[in-house]
Design a protein around this motif. Structure first.
Motif, PDB file in Angstrom:
ATOM      1  N   VAL A 125      16.558  -0.515   8.443  1.00 48.92           N
ATOM      2  CA  VAL A 125      15.334  -0.628   9.233  1.00 48.92           C
ATOM      3  C   VAL A 125      14.108  -0.608   8.331  1.00 48.92           C
ATOM      4  CG1 VAL A 125      13.919   0.450  11.025  1.00 48.92           C
ATOM      5  CG2 VAL A 125      16.412   0.426  11.258  1.00 48.92           C
ATOM      6  N   THR A 126      14.057   0.347   7.389  1.00 54.93           N
ATOM      7  CA  THR A 126      12.918   0.427   6.484  1.00 54.93           C
ATOM      8  C   THR A 126      12.769  -0.862   5.681  1.00 54.93           C
ATOM      9  OG1 THR A 126      13.188   2.811   6.300  1.00 54.93           O
ATOM     10  CG2 THR A 126      11.872   1.741   4.610  1.00 54.93           C
ATOM     11  N   ILE A 127      13.857  -1.285   5.052  1.00 57.07           N
ATOM     12  CA  ILE A 127      13.933  -2.578   4.350  1.00 57.07           C
ATOM     13  C   ILE A 127      15.099  -3.339   4.971  1.00 57.07           C
ATOM     14  CG2 ILE A 127      14.157  -3.776   2.146  1.00 57.07           C
ATOM     15  CD1 ILE A 127      11.677  -2.054   2.244  1.00 57.07           C
ATOM     16  N   PRO A 128      14.844  -4.135   6.011  1.00 58.39           N
ATOM     17  CA  PRO A 128      15.952  -4.833   6.674  1.00 58.39           C
ATOM     18  C   PRO A 128      16.648  -5.828   5.753  1.00 58.39           C
ATOM     19  CG  PRO A 128      13.954  -4.889   8.010  1.00 58.39           C
ATOM     20  CD  PRO A 128      13.547  -4.402   6.657  1.00 58.39           C
ATOM     21  N   HIS A 163       0.840  -1.207   0.000  1.00 56.87           N
ATOM     22  CA  HIS A 163       0.000   0.000   0.000  1.00 56.87           C
ATOM     23  C   HIS A 163       0.875   1.257   0.000  1.00 56.87           C
ATOM     24  CE1 HIS A 163      -3.520   2.454   0.717  1.00 56.87           C
ATOM     25  NE2 HIS A 163      -2.922   3.004   1.761  1.00 56.87           N
ATOM     26  N   HIS A 164       1.972   1.193   0.763  1.00 55.40           N
ATOM     27  CA  HIS A 164       2.904   2.317   0.826  1.00 55.40           C
ATOM     28  C   HIS A 164       4.278   1.795   1.218  1.00 55.40           C
ATOM     29  CE1 HIS A 164       5.077   5.544   3.138  1.00 55.40           C
ATOM     30  NE2 HIS A 164       4.862   6.144   1.988  1.00 55.40           N
ATOM     31  N   CYS A 165       5.330   2.367   0.618  1.00 57.24           N
ATOM     32  CA  CYS A 165       6.700   2.008   0.966  1.00 57.24           C
ATOM     33  C   CYS A 165       7.553   3.273   0.985  1.00 57.24           C
ATOM     34  CB  CYS A 165       7.273   1.002  -0.039  1.00 57.24           C
ATOM     35  SG  CYS A 165       9.016   0.606   0.259  1.00 57.24           S
ATOM     36  N   GLY A 200       8.567   1.007   8.043  1.00 52.76           N
ATOM     37  CA  GLY A 200       8.600  -0.001   6.984  1.00 52.76           C
ATOM     38  C   GLY A 200       7.422   0.110   6.037  1.00 52.76           C
ATOM     39  N   PRO A 201       7.369  -0.756   5.021  1.00 53.09           N
ATOM     40  CA  PRO A 201       6.248  -0.766   4.073  1.00 53.09           C
ATOM     41  C   PRO A 201       4.933  -1.123   4.758  1.00 53.09           C
ATOM     42  CG  PRO A 201       8.115  -2.058   3.253  1.00 53.09           C
ATOM     43  CD  PRO A 201       8.387  -1.766   4.688  1.00 53.09           C
ATOM     44  N   VAL A 202       3.836  -0.596   4.207  1.00 56.38           N
ATOM     45  CA  VAL A 202       2.491  -0.953   4.659  1.00 56.38           C
ATOM     46  C   VAL A 202       1.918  -1.920   3.633  1.00 56.38           C
ATOM     47  CG1 VAL A 202       0.184  -0.124   5.219  1.00 56.38           C
ATOM     48  CG2 VAL A 202       2.193   1.286   5.771  1.00 56.38           C
ATOM     49  N   LEU A 203       1.560  -3.114   4.089  1.00 60.39           N
ATOM     50  CA  LEU A 203       1.118  -4.164   3.182  1.00 60.39           C
ATOM     51  C   LEU A 203      -0.399  -4.215   3.061  1.00 60.39           C
ATOM     52  CD1 LEU A 203       3.430  -7.123   4.243  1.00 60.39           C
ATOM     53  CD2 LEU A 203       3.671  -5.649   2.249  1.00 60.39           C
ATOM     54  N   LYS A 204      -0.848  -4.723   1.921  1.00 56.50           N
ATOM     55  CA  LYS A 204      -2.257  -5.047   1.746  1.00 56.50           C
ATOM     56  C   LYS A 204      -2.467  -6.493   2.170  1.00 56.50           C
ATOM     57  CE  LYS A 204      -2.764  -1.931  -2.209  1.00 56.50           C
ATOM     58  NZ  LYS A 204      -3.095  -1.821  -3.641  1.00 56.50           N
ATOM     59  N   ALA A 233      16.220 -20.062   4.117  1.00 59.04           N
ATOM     60  CA  ALA A 233      17.058 -20.269   5.304  1.00 59.04           C
ATOM     61  C   ALA A 233      18.453 -20.775   4.946  1.00 59.04           C
ATOM     62  CB  ALA A 233      16.377 -21.246   6.261  1.00 59.04           C
ATOM     63  N   ASN A 234      18.651 -21.231   3.715  1.00 58.85           N
ATOM     64  CA  ASN A 234      19.961 -21.696   3.253  1.00 58.85           C
ATOM     65  C   ASN A 234      20.794 -20.582   2.612  1.00 58.85           C
ATOM     66  OD1 ASN A 234      19.801 -24.485   3.964  1.00 58.85           O
ATOM     67  ND2 ASN A 234      18.379 -24.796   2.270  1.00 58.85           N
ATOM     68  N   ALA A 235      20.230 -19.377   2.529  1.00 53.30           N
ATOM     69  CA  ALA A 235      20.972 -18.245   1.967  1.00 53.30           C
ATOM     70  C   ALA A 235      21.951 -17.704   3.006  1.00 53.30           C
ATOM     71  CB  ALA A 235      20.011 -17.151   1.519  1.00 53.30           C
ATOM     72  N   ASP A 236      22.800 -16.776   2.577  1.00 47.91           N
ATOM     73  CA  ASP A 236      23.715 -16.097   3.493  1.00 47.91           C
ATOM     74  C   ASP A 236      23.174 -14.734   3.906  1.00 47.91           C
ATOM     75  OD1 ASP A 236      26.171 -17.910   3.508  1.00 47.91           O
ATOM     76  OD2 ASP A 236      25.874 -17.607   1.354  1.00 47.91           O
ATOM     77  N   ILE A 237      22.584 -14.042   2.935  1.00 46.39           N
ATOM     78  CA  ILE A 237      22.053 -12.698   3.161  1.00 46.39           C
ATOM     79  C   ILE A 237      20.644 -12.649   2.578  1.00 46.39           C
ATOM     80  CG2 ILE A 237      22.309 -10.247   2.566  1.00 46.39           C
ATOM     81  CD1 ILE A 237      25.365 -10.747   2.557  1.00 46.39           C
ATOM     82  N   VAL A 238      19.695 -12.151   3.370  1.00 43.00           N
ATOM     83  CA  VAL A 238      18.299 -12.133   2.956  1.00 43.00           C
ATOM     84  C   VAL A 238      17.755 -10.707   3.033  1.00 43.00           C
ATOM     85  CG1 VAL A 238      15.974 -13.013   3.390  1.00 43.00           C
ATOM     86  CG2 VAL A 238      17.968 -14.481   3.820  1.00 43.00           C
ATOM     87  N   THR A 239      17.288 -10.195   1.898  1.00 40.45           N
ATOM     88  CA  THR A 239      16.622  -8.904   1.871  1.00 40.45           C
ATOM     89  C   THR A 239      15.156  -9.120   2.218  1.00 40.45           C
ATOM     90  OG1 THR A 239      18.120  -8.078   0.168  1.00 40.45           O
ATOM     91  CG2 THR A 239      16.041  -6.912   0.448  1.00 40.45           C
ATOM     92  N   ALA A 240      14.679  -8.409   3.240  1.00 38.89           N
ATOM     93  CA  ALA A 240      13.307  -8.621   3.689  1.00 38.89           C
ATOM     94  C   ALA A 240      12.287  -8.105   2.686  1.00 38.89           C
ATOM     95  CB  ALA A 240      13.080  -7.949   5.042  1.00 38.89           C
ATOM     96  N   SER A 241      12.679  -7.155   1.830  1.00 37.78           N
ATOM     97  CA  SER A 241      11.735  -6.506   0.920  1.00 37.78           C
ATOM     98  C   SER A 241      10.544  -6.005   1.743  1.00 37.78           C
ATOM     99  CB  SER A 241      11.327  -7.458  -0.203  1.00 37.78           C
ATOM    100  OG  SER A 241      12.473  -7.914  -0.900  1.00 37.78           O
ATOM    101  N   ALA A 242       9.316  -6.258   1.275  1.00 37.87           N
ATOM    102  CA  ALA A 242       8.150  -5.831   2.055  1.00 37.87           C
ATOM    103  C   ALA A 242       7.491  -7.013   2.763  1.00 37.87           C
ATOM    104  CB  ALA A 242       7.135  -5.136   1.148  1.00 37.87           C
ATOM    105  N   SER A 243       8.238  -8.100   2.907  1.00 37.82           N
ATOM    106  CA  SER A 243       7.657  -9.346   3.413  1.00 37.82           C
ATOM    107  C   SER A 243       7.554  -9.375   4.937  1.00 37.82           C
ATOM    108  CB  SER A 243       8.495 -10.540   2.942  1.00 37.82           C
ATOM    109  OG  SER A 243       8.064 -11.727   3.568  1.00 37.82           O
ATOM    110  N   LYS A 244       6.343  -9.597   5.414  1.00 35.73           N
ATOM    111  CA  LYS A 244       6.123  -9.768   6.850  1.00 35.73           C
ATOM    112  C   LYS A 244       6.678 -11.103   7.325  1.00 35.73           C
ATOM    113  CE  LYS A 244       2.417  -9.797  10.335  1.00 35.73           C
ATOM    114  NZ  LYS A 244       0.955  -9.741  10.563  1.00 35.73           N
ATOM    115  N   ILE A 245       6.500 -12.146   6.518  1.00 36.51           N
ATOM    116  CA  ILE A 245       6.933 -13.481   6.926  1.00 36.51           C
ATOM    117  C   ILE A 245       8.467 -13.580   7.005  1.00 36.51           C
ATOM    118  CG2 ILE A 245       7.028 -14.568   4.617  1.00 36.51           C
ATOM    119  CD1 ILE A 245       5.712 -17.014   5.847  1.00 36.51           C
ATOM    120  N   ILE A 246       9.173 -12.836   6.158  1.00 33.77           N
ATOM    121  CA  ILE A 246      10.635 -12.811   6.245  1.00 33.77           C
ATOM    122  C   ILE A 246      11.061 -12.135   7.543  1.00 33.77           C
ATOM    123  CG2 ILE A 246      12.742 -11.806   5.273  1.00 33.77           C
ATOM    124  CD1 ILE A 246      11.850 -14.168   3.665  1.00 33.77           C
ATOM    125  N   ARG A 247      10.433 -11.027   7.878  1.00 36.59           N
ATOM    126  CA  ARG A 247      10.756 -10.342   9.131  1.00 36.59           C
ATOM    127  C   ARG A 247      10.485 -11.244  10.336  1.00 36.59           C
ATOM    128  NH1 ARG A 247       9.633  -6.594   5.443  1.00 36.59           N
ATOM    129  NH2 ARG A 247      10.463  -4.455   5.607  1.00 36.59           N
TER     130      ARG A 247
END
Length: 306
Positions: free
Chosen positions: A248-251, A38-40, A289-293, A221-235
């Protein structure tokens, strides 16, 4: 620089932008699904669009095409740093420090690309979004090939990061970085198995994770570095496992010792001021952070397939 209409060619790409699936055919842009966001704050700073709907997604893609030649013959490869902790920025810096000697990335108009040129890595990735399907653009491929890059399949612009890593190893590279989009997360596990078989060191960056779903997590989980993007489940699921977080905005989460060393090396060359302190992860700040729909798992799946 603005790209004229004469520089669009009739080829098809399918991408993710703000969690929406978008088809680009020549200069025609079709937003195929609703955006997840919705917003980032980051998106607003880059494209001056506060609220994100289908029209905003189309405007964003139009801006990429007009300003940077995205999906165009006159594609601009500018290696200026755009995002402080972006995957291409980190890879470029670590290649310049000789910690990595090759990168396997994805470029529209070319598909999977293997390169030893850190400037090309950033030129490709600076304004990139998740590429689900690419079509070959001869001018893009030629630029890559004349700048120390190789294309996995110039005929089809195939995207396959596992095969890209294999080709990098065949070419003699031993310290390889690879980016893998969330909608191709299973390739992370494939690459880990390949790494052991080939006897090379692969630093895996999990990127474009806005539409990540539960079944992706065991691969990510097998990666070394993970960009959270706008994902709640990644956070929520990857964040607590991290050894280090930047942004912080995009961890961006370093979830292995190799990932942590990579990010610390990058920060040693970072030109802006930083602060470091101990904290439980993920470290999140309300309204930063981003606001998700709200969407279903099935709706997320629809943004992934070609």
């Amino acid at each position: 620089m603005r790209i004229g209409v004469e520089n669009f060619m009739k080829c098809e790409h399918v991408i993710q932008c703000c969690g929406a699936k978008v088809r680009i055919s020549g200069e025609e842009i079709e937003v195929l699904s609703e955006p997840r966001i919705h917003h980032c704050p980051l998106h607003e700073s880059l494209y001056r669009l506060k609220l994100i709907d289908k029209k905003a997604v189309k405007k964003t893609v139009e801006a990429k095409m007009k300003m940077y030649g995205f999906c165009c013959q006159n594609r601009i490869f500018d290696d200026t740093i755009v995002v402080p902790y972006g995957a291409s920025e980190v890879i470029k810096t670590c290649m310049e420090m000789k910690l990595l000697n090759c990168a396997v990335v994805v470029c529209e108009g070319a598909g999977t690309v293997i390169t030893s040129n850190p400037s090309l890595v950033q030129g490709i990735g600076a304004h990139l979004t998740g590429i689900i399907k690419a079509s070959p653009i001869p001018e893009v491929i030629q630029h890559i090939q004349t700048n120390d890059g190789a294309v996995l399949d110039a005929t089809s612009a195939k995207i396959n990061q596992t095969e890209g890593v294999k080709k990098a190893a065949i070419l003699g590279f031993e310290k390889i970085a690879v980016t893998v989009a969330g909608f191709q997360a299973e390739q992370i596990t494939e690459i880990r198995l390949l790494e052991k078989k080939l006897g090379v060191e692969v630093t895996i960056f999990s990127v474009c994770n806005t539409c990540t779903i539960k079944k992706d997590l065991r691969h990510i989980a097998n990666a070394d570095i993970v960009t959270a993007s706008a994902s709640k489940i990644i956070r929520e699921q990857i964040g607590p496992k991290a050894l280090m977080q930047v942004g912080v905005t995009i961890p961006v989460f370093a979830i292995t010792e190799r990932g942590k060393k990579t990010m610390l090396a990058y920060l040693s060359r970072f030109n802006d001021k930083i602060v470091a302190f101990r904290a439980s992860l993920p470290y999140l700040v309300k309204q930063r952070g981003p606001v998700l729909k709200q969407v279903t798992e099935q709706e997320k799946l629809c943004t992934r397939a070609v």
